[in-house]
Design an enzyme around this catalytic site. Structure first.
Site, PDB file in Angstrom:
ATOM      1  N   GLN A  20      -8.951   8.387  -6.831  1.00  0.00           N
ATOM      2  CA  GLN A  20      -7.975   8.439  -5.744  1.00  0.00           C
ATOM      3  C   GLN A  20      -7.096   7.194  -5.770  1.00  0.00           C
ATOM      4  OE1 GLN A  20      -7.925  11.118  -3.529  1.00  0.00           O
ATOM      5  NE2 GLN A  20      -6.030  10.264  -2.790  1.00  0.00           N
ATOM      6  N   PHE A  21      -6.015   7.228  -6.547  1.00  0.00           N
ATOM      7  CA  PHE A  21      -5.139   6.062  -6.638  1.00  0.00           C
ATOM      8  C   PHE A  21      -4.477   5.742  -5.314  1.00  0.00           C
ATOM      9  CE2 PHE A  21      -1.920   9.298  -7.230  1.00  0.00           C
ATOM     10  CZ  PHE A  21      -0.772   8.726  -6.691  1.00  0.00           C
ATOM     11  N   THR A  22      -4.358   6.730  -4.434  1.00  0.00           N
ATOM     12  CA  THR A  22      -3.660   6.492  -3.170  1.00  0.00           C
ATOM     13  C   THR A  22      -4.421   5.560  -2.231  1.00  0.00           C
ATOM     14  OG1 THR A  22      -4.574   8.469  -2.119  1.00  0.00           O
ATOM     15  CG2 THR A  22      -2.477   8.715  -3.288  1.00  0.00           C
TER      16      THR A  22
END
Length: 141
Positions: free
Chosen positions: A74-76
């Site tokens: 989850q890069f966010t």
């Protein structure tokens, strides 16, 4: 590294309509993100924290009861929306840095004895879960 851990009774992830990872019963759904300076040492720390985090029923951890984990990249988690209305992703590690680190979290968890299901790095995923409690914790190492 950052992770959002949720106590779940069920969690799954699908890609193109096919289920690629799923856990049932008490366990943890973990969204995991990496930043530029993270190393395998941080991956090992966050894995151990997830495995021993006492947020399951009765203040138990996954390691206490052999509960499974679903780990999804989850890069966010490194998004920054302090200015304006559009988040920036500058603090998120690029895929070539982040993917091996998320893989290392999964490897470390498995070495600790965990049953781990995963998503597909970089894919458009649909995540479904039943959060029990609800109980959600943000971790950072």
């Amino acid at each position: 590294m950052r992770a959002v851990a949720q106590r779940v009774s069920h969690a799954s992830v699908t890609v193109d309509g096919a289920t690629v990872g799923e856990i049932t019963g008490p366990g943890l759904m973990a969204l995991v993100g990496a930043t530029h300076s993270d190393t395998r040492a941080e991956a090992a720390k966050i894995a151990k924290k997830l495995w021993t985090l006492r947020i399951l029923e009765g203040e138990k951890s996954c390691s206490d009861v052999g509960a499974p984990l679903l780990v999804v990249s989850q890069f966010t988690l490194y998004g920054d929306a302090r200015k304006g209305r559009r988040p920036t992703w500058q603090a998120a590690a690029p895929g070539e840095v982040a993917e091996p680190l998320v893989d290392a979290v999964v490897e470390e968890l498995r070495e600790l004895g965990a049953e781990v299901a995963t998503g597909v790095f970089g894919a458009q995923m649909s995540v479904s879960l039943t959060n029990e409690g609800p109980f959600t914790v943000v971790l950072e190492v």
